[in-house]
Motif scaffolding. Structure first.
Motif, PDB file in Angstrom:
ATOM      1  N   ASN A  25       0.794   4.214  -2.792  1.00  0.00           N
ATOM      2  CA  ASN A  25       0.656   5.643  -2.493  1.00  0.00           C
ATOM      3  C   ASN A  25       1.783   6.462  -3.129  1.00  0.00           C
ATOM      4  OD1 ASN A  25      -1.688   5.275  -0.987  1.00  0.00           O
ATOM      5  ND2 ASN A  25      -0.548   4.924   0.932  1.00  0.00           N
ATOM      6  N   TYR A  79       1.004   7.664  -6.579  1.00  0.00           N
ATOM      7  CA  TYR A  79       0.212   8.894  -6.668  1.00  0.00           C
ATOM      8  C   TYR A  79       1.113  10.128  -6.577  1.00  0.00           C
ATOM      9  CZ  TYR A  79      -4.107   6.216  -6.126  1.00  0.00           C
ATOM     10  OH  TYR A  79      -5.166   5.349  -6.319  1.00  0.00           O
ATOM     11  N   ARG A 102       0.828  -1.210   0.000  1.00  0.00           N
ATOM     12  CA  ARG A 102       0.000   0.000   0.000  1.00  0.00           C
ATOM     13  C   ARG A 102       0.871   1.272   0.000  1.00  0.00           C
ATOM     14  NH1 ARG A 102      -4.810  -1.792   4.298  1.00  0.00           N
ATOM     15  NH2 ARG A 102      -5.961  -3.102   2.781  1.00  0.00           N
TER      16      ARG A 102
END
Length: 215
Positions: free
Chosen positions: A73, A76, A69
């Motif tokens: 992130n 992004y 995860r």
């Protein structure tokens, strides 16, 4: 062959950079989609291990899920940075074009200022104004002359009409006074004297002419 050794312009370089940035953005999107797919698979695996009672496997998979995860992130953040770089490149290109346009305009203005003589331009404008005034005065004189020519023929006839109108009005007044005079003579002694006074004198005629604005 000539195109191979042709020097690249700023627009060419910016186009190439924009193309590379778009490619990078697409690759980041694909990587994120793959990470999301792995994340779902890992969540299912953790649930499976939890149902089977394998606690150690659940801990190991949970740590892997956290790292996965975090990596997602980061995609992004990288995508946002790529977008920012693309925007900055476009802004810089626009600023460079604007600077080029301003430079060309400044050179044009300098060339025009060198060829233009302020004193000569001012003298030309003054000469134009002077000749324009002369033309206007000449036009006024011609119009006045034409008006006099066309109006002269009708002045005498118009004057005669005015005199006839005044005389008609005076005649009406004289008739009125002459009609009233005998009526007064029947009731007042000295009617003959009153009749003489009712006769309009030259001074009375001139007074009425002045009152009507006729000299």
């Amino acid at each position: 062959m000539a195109s191979l050794f042709k020097k690249k312009t700023v627009d060419d370089i910016i186009k190439e950079q924009s193309k590379e940035l778009r490619g990078t953005q697409r690759q980041i999107t694909r990587d994120r989609a793959a990470l999301e797919k792995q994340e779902k698979q890992m969540e299912l695996e953790i649930k499976k291990m939890a149902k089977s009672g394998n606690r150690e496997a659940c801990k190991i998979l949970a740590k892997q899920l956290v790292q996965l995860r975090k990596q997602k992130n980061r995609t992004y953040a990288v995508s946002s940075k790529v977008t920012s770089m693309s925007t900055q490149t476009k802004v810089m290109n626009s600023q460079m074009k604007m600077a080029g346009a301003m430079s060309s305009t400044a050179k044009t203005m300098q060339a025009v200022n060198k060829k233009m003589d302020p004193q000569k331009t001012l003298q030309t404008m003054q000469d134009f104004q002077k000749e324009n005034m002369k033309m206007g005065m000449t036009e006024d004189m011609i119009n006045d002359t034409l008006d006099e020519i066309f109006d002269e023929s009708g002045d005498e006839e118009e004057s005669q009409d005015i005199v006839n109108q005044v005389l008609d009005e005076i005649g009406i007044e004289i008739s009125g006074k002459m009609v009233r005079a005998p009526a007064a003579g029947k009731n007042v002694p000295g009617a003959a004297a009153a009749s003489k006074q009712a006769t309009i004198s030259d001074d009375e005629i001139e007074r009425q002419l002045r009152a009507l604005g006729v000299d």
